[in-house]
Write a protein that holds these residues in place. Structure first.
Motif, PDB file in Angstrom:
ATOM      1  N   CYS A 179     -48.912   9.655   4.361  1.00 64.69           N
ATOM      2  CA  CYS A 179     -48.433   8.469   3.662  1.00 64.69           C
ATOM      3  C   CYS A 179     -49.440   7.338   3.795  1.00 64.69           C
ATOM      4  N   GLY A 185     -45.027   3.637   1.375  1.00 63.58           N
ATOM      5  CA  GLY A 185     -45.453   5.008   1.129  1.00 63.58           C
ATOM      6  C   GLY A 185     -45.194   5.491  -0.281  1.00 63.58           C
ATOM      7  N   CYS A 203     -41.139   6.029  10.665  1.00 67.22           N
ATOM      8  CA  CYS A 203     -42.398   5.645  10.013  1.00 67.22           C
ATOM      9  C   CYS A 203     -43.462   5.293  11.058  1.00 67.22           C
ATOM     10  N   SER A 209     -49.019   4.287   4.212  1.00 65.14           N
ATOM     11  CA  SER A 209     -48.674   3.342   5.272  1.00 65.14           C
ATOM     12  C   SER A 209     -49.317   3.780   6.588  1.00 65.14           C
ATOM     13  N   SER A 252     -42.963  -0.491   4.692  1.00 63.02           N
ATOM     14  CA  SER A 252     -42.571   0.918   4.660  1.00 63.02           C
ATOM     15  C   SER A 252     -41.821   1.133   3.346  1.00 63.02           C
ATOM     16  N   CYS A 253     -41.461   2.378   3.085  1.00 65.62           N
ATOM     17  CA  CYS A 253     -40.684   2.632   1.865  1.00 65.62           C
ATOM     18  C   CYS A 253     -39.389   1.828   1.881  1.00 65.62           C
TER      19      CYS A 253
HETATM   20  S1  SF4 Z   1     -40.600   6.643   4.764  1.00 65.39           S
HETATM   21 FE1  SF4 Z   1     -42.293   5.965   3.458  1.00 65.39          FE
HETATM   22  S2  SF4 Z   1     -43.486   4.534   4.732  1.00 65.39           S
HETATM   23 FE2  SF4 Z   1     -42.178   5.743   6.112  1.00 65.39          FE
HETATM   24  S3  SF4 Z   1     -43.493   7.460   6.734  1.00 65.39           S
HETATM   25 FE3  SF4 Z   1     -42.266   8.169   4.962  1.00 65.39          FE
HETATM   26  S4  SF4 Z   1     -43.590   7.786   3.186  1.00 65.39           S
HETATM   27 FE4  SF4 Z   1     -44.431   6.570   4.894  1.00 65.39          FE
END
Ligand code: SF4
Length: 510
Positions: A62, A185, A87, A64, A153-154
């Motif tokens: 991701c 992400g 995350c 992030s 984050s998402c």
């Molecule tokens: S929820 Fe989103 S920000 Fe968190 S690890 Fe998964 S893809 Fe990355």
């Protein structure tokens, strides 16, 4: 030292905005493609290629994680990750290596830290900016960092948390830069978008206008393992390297604008920061091949020499290294010539590696890139791609965001003599198939003539010492069915649909 490098093309970083945006929307980058290098080059010249979706995909990295692991290596900055605890697994990934690196260099990184706001279910309904503000203040109280980065984050992105507002309020209260990093992400399938998000935060909140010019060259890289060698080379050009951004301080980053030039060891990594420093502060970004192998090192060093007015000195270094190493490189080439290789890496390092392998007489039977940028932030296509596309031999090419299940199909079909990767999680699949593999973990492994010599012998070692790979493949049961293994690697790529929009286009309206 007088520097005069005109900017010839429109510049395209998004410095004026609050975020860098996804590479898909900004640079037309893709994660789904299957064809050949030449076809890709032709499509790029016509505004393509069009991204191809997958009907089946495995997890990838991701952006992030990419952005926040990068900033974690700043020795006196703290990260506040505004998201669920899961995350923040990035913190675990970097905890040891950042301490070991700082320790090896004698740097005190006790003021760095990585915390998470641990968003839960009710936070996704009611929001959690108050928690974020409290956590940022408490993080500052405990670590006393010189800057705080607030990572998205998402979850924080989906509910529209106002990271910019919190960052502004907290910065006023604590008196050090507080920079939001917009690295949700879901916004990009390309983890390199995270590099851009991190550099956008640094350019917008940490780098200050120059007070003077210093004889320093910014070297955008990952971990600076060739610190000693490059410091010696740069001294002959009358400058010092500043390896960014791992193991730098916020104070050093704040003065990136005072350097006389910027170079990078990976076009994918360096594009946003290099172009941004040039766009905003006039620091010339040396656009060249990366310094790997003979052609790359020559182009890179002469490019820097030109910007510094030190071309003669750069040529002297090249002549000396050539005399010292080329005869020994030529001794090993006959033992490597004709080997067939598959390369699976990010595009920046991958294109450079293909060029280096050709210098050693190795044939490329397939290249898989983890994404593809048809252009960088200055609007130009990557120099390392152009050199290959303009060259004599075409080869099979695909783009996947580290979809190892496709790499297995490619390797099984092509049966190369060796597989080159930069990610151990990909390398191991070749070995399970009985194909010798070399994981080029160190970004400076093939630096210049000396690196090429070492690399040539590394390749020879791998292809001649095959017993471990062969034993492993005999004892491993692959998780794939025969049906799967018989598919071509593009089996799960949807056909290109003229006029169709990608997820990112729908998301961004671009
Ligand atoms: S929820 Fe989103 S920000 Fe968190 S690890 Fe998964 S893809 Fe990355």
């Amino acid at each position: 030292m007088s520097i005069d490098v005109p900017i010839e093309r429109p510049i395209r970083t998004t410095l004026a905005g609050s975020e860098s945006g996804a590479r898909e929307a900004r640079l037309g980058s893709v994660t789904g493609y299957c064809g050949s290098l030449r076809d890709l080059s032709a499509a790029s010249g016509c505004g393509g290629p069009k991204d191809r979706d997958r009907c089946y995909t495995q997890a990838s990295l991701c952006n992030s994680a990419c952005a926040l692991s990068l900033t974690s290596y700043i020795v006196d900055a703290a990260i506040v990750h505004h998201g669920p605890a899961g995350c923040a697994v990035t913190a675990m990934g970097v905890a040891n290596s950042k301490d070991q690196l700082a320790g090896a260099l004698g740097l005190d990184n006790s003021r760095s830290g990585y915390v998470c706001t641990d968003m839960g279910e009710s936070d996704t309904v009611f929001g959690a900016v108050d928690t974020l503000r409290d956590v940022a203040l408490e993080t500052y109280r405990r670590y006393r960092p010189s800057a705080v980065f607030i990572g998205a984050s998402c979850v924080s992105g989906v509910i529209g948390e106002d990271l910019d507002g919190v960052a502004r309020d907290v910065a006023e209260e604590i008196g050090v830069p507080v920079a939001p990093i917009h690295c949700e992400g879901f916004k990009s399938k390309i983890w390199a978008s995270g590099f851009d998000a991190a550099f956008h935060a640094i350019l917008s909140h940490v780098v200050r206008p120059p007070e003077r010019t210093r004889p320093v060259v910014n070297v955008i890289n990952f971990f600076g393992s060739a610190r000693e060698e490059l410091t010696g080379i740069f001294a002959e050009l009358g400058v010092e390297p500043l390896f960014v951004i791992s193991n730098t301080s916020v104070e050093q980053l704040s003065r990136l604008s005072e350097s006389v030039a910027t170079v990078s060891t990976c076009g994918t990594l360096g594009s946003y920061l290099g172009s941004g420093l040039e766009e905003r502060y006039g620091v010339p970004y040396v656009r060249s091949l990366q310094p790997y192998g003979i052609a790359g090192f020559t182009d890179w060093l002469l490019g820097l020499g030109r910007v510094l007015g030190k071309e003669t000195e750069a040529q002297t270094i090249l002549d000396r290294d050539r005399a010292a190493c080329l005869p020994r490189i030529e001794e090993v080439i006959p033992k490597l010539r004709g080997l067939r290789a598959v390369v699976g890496m990010g595009p920046g390092y991958g294109f450079n590696t293909v060029r280096v392998l050709r210098e050693l007489g190795i044939e490329i039977v397939h290249q898989a890139a983890w994404h593809y940028d048809r252009q960088y932030d200055d609007g130009r296509s990557p120099a390392s791609f152009d050199v290959l596309a303009d060259g004599a031999a075409d080869y099979s090419f695909s783009v996947s965001d580290l979809q190892n299940q496709e790499i297995v199909n490619i390797l099984r079909r092509t049966r190369p003599d060796i597989y080159f990767s930069r990610h151990p999680g990909s390398t191991v699949w070749a070995m399970k198939l009985g194909i010798p593999a070399l994981c080029i973990v160190d970004e400076y492994h093939v630096l210049g003539y000396r690196g090429l010599l070492t690399f040539a012998y590394s390749v020879l070692d791998v292809v001649t010492n095959r017993s471990f790979t062969e034993n492993l493949s005999r004892r491993v049961k692959l998780p794939y069915t025969d049906w799967w293994l018989d598919q071509n690697h593009d089996h799960f790529l949807a056909p290109e649909t003229p006029g169709a929009t990608t997820d990112e286009e729908e998301l961004t309206g671009v």
